[in-house]
Scaffold this motif. Structure first.
Motif, PDB file in Angstrom:
ATOM      1  N   ALA A 205     -76.293  16.053 -29.230  1.00 45.02           N
ATOM      2  CA  ALA A 205     -76.047  14.665 -29.020  1.00 45.02           C
ATOM      3  C   ALA A 205     -76.508  13.368 -29.923  1.00 45.02           C
ATOM      4  O   ALA A 205     -75.881  12.447 -30.157  1.00 45.02           O
ATOM      5  CB  ALA A 205     -77.015  14.372 -27.728  1.00 45.02           C
ATOM      6  N   ASP A 206     -77.424  13.864 -30.893  1.00 46.80           N
ATOM      7  CA  ASP A 206     -77.571  12.796 -31.715  1.00 46.80           C
ATOM      8  C   ASP A 206     -76.594  12.820 -32.753  1.00 46.80           C
ATOM      9  O   ASP A 206     -76.250  11.736 -33.093  1.00 46.80           O
ATOM     10  CB  ASP A 206     -79.013  13.375 -32.699  1.00 46.80           C
ATOM     11  CG  ASP A 206     -79.452  12.545 -33.685  1.00 46.80           C
ATOM     12  OD1 ASP A 206     -79.282  11.494 -33.813  1.00 46.80           O
ATOM     13  OD2 ASP A 206     -79.814  13.348 -34.762  1.00 46.80           O
ATOM     14  N   ASP A 207     -75.876  13.944 -33.160  1.00 44.96           N
ATOM     15  CA  ASP A 207     -74.566  13.954 -34.046  1.00 44.96           C
ATOM     16  C   ASP A 207     -73.712  12.969 -33.495  1.00 44.96           C
ATOM     17  O   ASP A 207     -72.954  12.120 -34.183  1.00 44.96           O
ATOM     18  CB  ASP A 207     -74.223  15.498 -34.198  1.00 44.96           C
ATOM     19  CG  ASP A 207     -74.700  16.091 -35.498  1.00 44.96           C
ATOM     20  OD1 ASP A 207     -75.520  15.350 -36.167  1.00 44.96           O
ATOM     21  OD2 ASP A 207     -74.018  17.111 -35.921  1.00 44.96           O
ATOM     22  N   ILE A 208     -73.227  13.270 -32.131  1.00 44.59           N
ATOM     23  CA  ILE A 208     -72.245  12.328 -31.297  1.00 44.59           C
ATOM     24  C   ILE A 208     -72.138  10.838 -31.614  1.00 44.59           C
ATOM     25  O   ILE A 208     -71.636  10.301 -31.601  1.00 44.59           O
ATOM     26  CB  ILE A 208     -71.850  13.075 -29.989  1.00 44.59           C
ATOM     27  CG1 ILE A 208     -71.613  14.535 -30.121  1.00 44.59           C
ATOM     28  CG2 ILE A 208     -71.071  12.212 -29.291  1.00 44.59           C
ATOM     29  CD1 ILE A 208     -71.356  15.101 -28.817  1.00 44.59           C
ATOM     30  N   ALA A 209     -73.881  10.621 -31.082  1.00 46.01           N
ATOM     31  CA  ALA A 209     -74.065   9.223 -31.122  1.00 46.01           C
ATOM     32  C   ALA A 209     -73.956   8.346 -32.617  1.00 46.01           C
ATOM     33  O   ALA A 209     -73.226   7.380 -32.536  1.00 46.01           O
ATOM     34  CB  ALA A 209     -75.337   9.185 -30.395  1.00 46.01           C
ATOM     35  N   TYR A 210     -74.745   9.058 -33.507  1.00 44.12           N
ATOM     36  CA  TYR A 210     -74.744   8.335 -34.665  1.00 44.12           C
ATOM     37  C   TYR A 210     -73.471   8.315 -35.536  1.00 44.12           C
ATOM     38  O   TYR A 210     -72.979   7.343 -36.065  1.00 44.12           O
ATOM     39  CB  TYR A 210     -75.818   8.555 -35.328  1.00 44.12           C
ATOM     40  CG  TYR A 210     -75.870   9.853 -36.452  1.00 44.12           C
ATOM     41  CD1 TYR A 210     -74.896  10.149 -37.454  1.00 44.12           C
ATOM     42  CD2 TYR A 210     -76.557  11.046 -36.016  1.00 44.12           C
ATOM     43  CE1 TYR A 210     -74.874  11.349 -38.160  1.00 44.12           C
ATOM     44  CE2 TYR A 210     -76.713  12.443 -36.944  1.00 44.12           C
ATOM     45  CZ  TYR A 210     -75.879  12.323 -37.803  1.00 44.12           C
ATOM     46  OH  TYR A 210     -75.685  13.478 -38.793  1.00 44.12           O
ATOM     47  N   ASN A 211     -72.705   9.435 -35.250  1.00 41.95           N
ATOM     48  CA  ASN A 211     -71.193   9.409 -36.064  1.00 41.95           C
ATOM     49  C   ASN A 211     -70.508   8.523 -35.418  1.00 41.95           C
ATOM     50  O   ASN A 211     -69.861   7.543 -36.388  1.00 41.95           O
ATOM     51  CB  ASN A 211     -70.804  10.992 -35.991  1.00 41.95           C
ATOM     52  CG  ASN A 211     -71.195  11.707 -37.235  1.00 41.95           C
ATOM     53  OD1 ASN A 211     -71.730  11.345 -38.047  1.00 41.95           O
ATOM     54  ND2 ASN A 211     -71.048  13.012 -36.954  1.00 41.95           N
ATOM     55  N   ASN A 212     -70.342   8.497 -34.146  1.00 36.80           N
ATOM     56  CA  ASN A 212     -69.392   7.468 -33.478  1.00 36.80           C
ATOM     57  C   ASN A 212     -69.887   6.104 -33.619  1.00 36.80           C
ATOM     58  O   ASN A 212     -68.943   5.035 -33.909  1.00 36.80           O
ATOM     59  CB  ASN A 212     -68.872   7.816 -32.209  1.00 36.80           C
ATOM     60  CG  ASN A 212     -68.173   9.235 -32.137  1.00 36.80           C
ATOM     61  OD1 ASN A 212     -67.047   9.053 -32.308  1.00 36.80           O
ATOM     62  ND2 ASN A 212     -68.759  10.179 -31.783  1.00 36.80           N
ATOM     63  N   HIS A 213     -71.142   5.751 -33.337  1.00 34.79           N
ATOM     64  CA  HIS A 213     -71.588   4.424 -33.409  1.00 34.79           C
ATOM     65  C   HIS A 213     -71.552   3.827 -34.669  1.00 34.79           C
ATOM     66  O   HIS A 213     -71.639   2.834 -34.989  1.00 34.79           O
ATOM     67  CB  HIS A 213     -72.605   4.166 -32.638  1.00 34.79           C
ATOM     68  CG  HIS A 213     -72.754   4.357 -31.222  1.00 34.79           C
ATOM     69  ND1 HIS A 213     -73.581   5.260 -30.463  1.00 34.79           N
ATOM     70  CD2 HIS A 213     -71.594   4.120 -30.364  1.00 34.79           C
ATOM     71  CE1 HIS A 213     -73.052   5.481 -29.054  1.00 34.79           C
ATOM     72  NE2 HIS A 213     -71.693   4.825 -29.312  1.00 34.79           N
ATOM     73  N   ASP A 214     -71.878   4.793 -35.789  1.00 44.56           N
ATOM     74  CA  ASP A 214     -71.628   4.270 -37.201  1.00 44.56           C
ATOM     75  C   ASP A 214     -70.376   3.791 -37.314  1.00 44.56           C
ATOM     76  O   ASP A 214     -70.208   2.960 -38.277  1.00 44.56           O
ATOM     77  CB  ASP A 214     -72.236   5.142 -38.285  1.00 44.56           C
ATOM     78  CG  ASP A 214     -73.627   5.471 -38.172  1.00 44.56           C
ATOM     79  OD1 ASP A 214     -74.299   4.485 -37.456  1.00 44.56           O
ATOM     80  OD2 ASP A 214     -74.349   6.228 -39.008  1.00 44.56           O
ATOM     81  N   ILE A 215     -69.285   4.310 -36.842  1.00 41.11           N
ATOM     82  CA  ILE A 215     -67.917   4.022 -37.046  1.00 41.11           C
ATOM     83  C   ILE A 215     -67.787   2.463 -36.571  1.00 41.11           C
ATOM     84  O   ILE A 215     -67.074   1.241 -37.148  1.00 41.11           O
ATOM     85  CB  ILE A 215     -66.978   4.580 -36.180  1.00 41.11           C
ATOM     86  CG1 ILE A 215     -66.769   6.031 -36.956  1.00 41.11           C
ATOM     87  CG2 ILE A 215     -65.463   4.020 -36.134  1.00 41.11           C
ATOM     88  CD1 ILE A 215     -66.025   7.097 -36.002  1.00 41.11           C
ATOM     89  N   ASP A 216     -68.468   2.267 -35.380  1.00 42.67           N
ATOM     90  CA  ASP A 216     -68.727   0.888 -34.706  1.00 42.67           C
ATOM     91  C   ASP A 216     -69.105  -0.093 -35.744  1.00 42.67           C
ATOM     92  O   ASP A 216     -68.731  -1.218 -35.866  1.00 42.67           O
ATOM     93  CB  ASP A 216     -69.063   0.909 -33.194  1.00 42.67           C
ATOM     94  CG  ASP A 216     -69.021  -0.362 -32.465  1.00 42.67           C
ATOM     95  OD1 ASP A 216     -68.502  -1.256 -32.995  1.00 42.67           O
ATOM     96  OD2 ASP A 216     -69.591  -0.337 -31.528  1.00 42.67           O
ATOM     97  N   ASP A 217     -70.389   0.067 -36.116  1.00 40.98           N
ATOM     98  CA  ASP A 217     -71.006  -0.730 -36.862  1.00 40.98           C
ATOM     99  C   ASP A 217     -70.647  -0.803 -38.340  1.00 40.98           C
ATOM    100  O   ASP A 217     -70.705  -2.225 -38.801  1.00 40.98           O
ATOM    101  CB  ASP A 217     -72.573  -0.094 -37.101  1.00 40.98           C
ATOM    102  CG  ASP A 217     -73.514  -0.332 -36.001  1.00 40.98           C
ATOM    103  OD1 ASP A 217     -73.232  -1.234 -35.024  1.00 40.98           O
ATOM    104  OD2 ASP A 217     -74.516   0.389 -35.948  1.00 40.98           O
ATOM    105  N   GLY A 218     -70.112   0.117 -38.855  1.00 37.97           N
ATOM    106  CA  GLY A 218     -69.392   0.017 -40.253  1.00 37.97           C
ATOM    107  C   GLY A 218     -67.901  -0.928 -40.136  1.00 37.97           C
ATOM    108  O   GLY A 218     -67.977  -2.040 -40.994  1.00 37.97           O
ATOM    109  N   LEU A 219     -67.399  -0.946 -39.033  1.00 46.00           N
ATOM    110  CA  LEU A 219     -66.229  -1.800 -38.750  1.00 46.00           C
ATOM    111  C   LEU A 219     -66.699  -3.217 -38.662  1.00 46.00           C
ATOM    112  O   LEU A 219     -66.132  -4.113 -39.058  1.00 46.00           O
ATOM    113  CB  LEU A 219     -65.432  -1.298 -37.439  1.00 46.00           C
ATOM    114  CG  LEU A 219     -64.481   0.024 -38.040  1.00 46.00           C
ATOM    115  CD1 LEU A 219     -63.983   0.634 -36.726  1.00 46.00           C
ATOM    116  CD2 LEU A 219     -63.384  -0.253 -39.024  1.00 46.00           C
TER     117      LEU A 219
END
Length: 396
Positions: A205-219
């Protein structure tokens, strides 16, 4: 007898009523399972509150819309609880581990950890997972009868081993971070086996959360654009699907919808692959899960490849972006400056932190200074550095 969690229906789930208990014996709660009680102790801890102002990727003052360690931990907990429910696991234990997994992080994220580990070279080093254990077993001082939070064996085991066995044929106990090696003398967390299924769910769940939300924050931060993601497997397909289905949709909605679909795809793959492994291994208990020679919970081969491609992209385009590098460089200097000064002059520490020191440059002093700095929020570290190094700042 501890209260059972009726939601934990799978035979391989961790049983709250069969907990191995706490290091310091306590009467059971009449209204909460042992793992619900662990969760509540974590939520009420000082270390958990401080996650609000600890960096995920961006230092807190760069904007209120970016993830912090606290918001990230809550997002991990949501994914972990949802997955645990579908698999018939103990949702409360999965949530507890997700909420607590980052308690040991320093200010300024991994940059702060790297700097503090360098400072502690020759004094036992620094590792954020070992620091999490140190916090929940020693540094939180809230209860009359014991230091730490006196969490259950299952929670402590999951915090230490959520990424897999920490003792292997190539890595003995002597090679572990000092905090972990020392605790192993107090309580056996079976460091050479995998963790229970709930801890494995929390890790993914940690992997899923940070990978996807880092896309959001990076954009959101403008470090890369949607067009830059189009060549990535899975990620590009998700964004193309949204743009094709909703032409002209405003960018913020495109990002949210694509990230939402990505999280769903990863969760679905995780469930499908875990069910396949369950069919092969047929574990009859959580002990059977721990005894397996590989993780029970995981992604399928294709999703692992997609996830690796995304991590490579984020490393190149986000975590090593020059703007992030500049911020993290300053952060590392703050941590290094604070450690050097306080280790050399421990009488500058607050009185309660001077307790247990053994003089300037001492081994015990190094760990006290390390604990003090590791517990800081980003903003406190910045302010403390200003107080101690700005000659025009008159604050004590």
């Amino acid at each position: 007898m501890p209260i059972a969690n009726p939601a934990a229906t799978a035979p391989y789930a961790t049983r709250a009523e069969e907990t191995r208990g706490r290091l310091f014996a306590e009467a059971e709660s009449a209204t909460r399972t042992p793992f619900q009680r662990d969760r509540d102790r974590i939520i009420h801890s000082g270390a958990f509150r401080r996650l609000k102002y600890k960096t995920q990727v961006f230092v807190y003052h760069e904007g209120d819309n970016y993830r912090t360690r606290l918001s990230h931990s809550l997002e991990v907990a949501q994914v972990a609880r949802s997955v645990a429910r579908v698999l018939g696991l103990d949702e409360d234990l999965a949530e507890t581990l997700a909420l607590a997994h980052d308690l040991g992080h320093t200010p300024f994220g991994h940059a702060g950890e790297t700097a503090l580990d360098r400072c502690m070279e020759g004094f036992g080093g620094f590792d954020h997972n070992a620091q999490t254990l140190r916090i929940v077993t020693k540094l939180e001082r809230r209860y009359a009868r014991f230091d730490g939070l006196n969490l259950t064996w299952e929670t402590l085991e999951g915090l230490v081993k959520h990424n897999g066995p920490v003792v292997t044929p190539k890595r003995g106990i002597a090679a572990l971070p000092r905090a972990l090696a020392e605790y192993a003398e107090t309580q056996d967390l079976e460091l050479s086996t995998y963790a229970g299924p709930e801890a494995q769910v929390a890790a993914l769940a940690d992997d899923i959360a940070y990978n996807n939300h880092d896309i959001d924050d990076g954009l959101r931060a403008g470090l890369f654009e949607i067009e830059d993601l189009m060549a990535l497997p899975l990620v590009g397909d998700a964004f193309r699907g949204v743009l094709d289905e909703f032409p002209g949709l405003e960018t913020t909605r495109v990002i949210h919808e694509a990230v939402r679909r990505l999280i769903g795809a990863m969760v679905d793959d995780l469930l499908a692959e875990t069910r396949r492994r369950l069919a092969d291994a047929r574990p009859a208990s959580a002990a059977d899960v721990r005894a397996m020679d590989r993780p029970l919970v995981g992604f399928g081969a294709t999703m692992r490849e997609h996830n690796a491609a995304l991590k490579t992209f984020l490393m190149q385009r986000m975590y090593r972006h020059y703007r992030v590098n500049r911020s993290m460089s300053k952060a590392q200097r703050i941590v290094a400056d604070l450690f050097a000064l306080l280790h050399r002059e421990p009488d500058l520490l607050p009185p309660e932190w001077q307790e247990g020191c053994d003089g300037a440059g001492g081994l015990k002093t190094s760990r006290r200074v390390c604990d003090f700095i590791a517990g800081m929020t980003d903003r406190f570290a910045i302010e403390e550095h200003r107080r101690l190094f700005d000659l025009h700042d008159s604050r004590a």
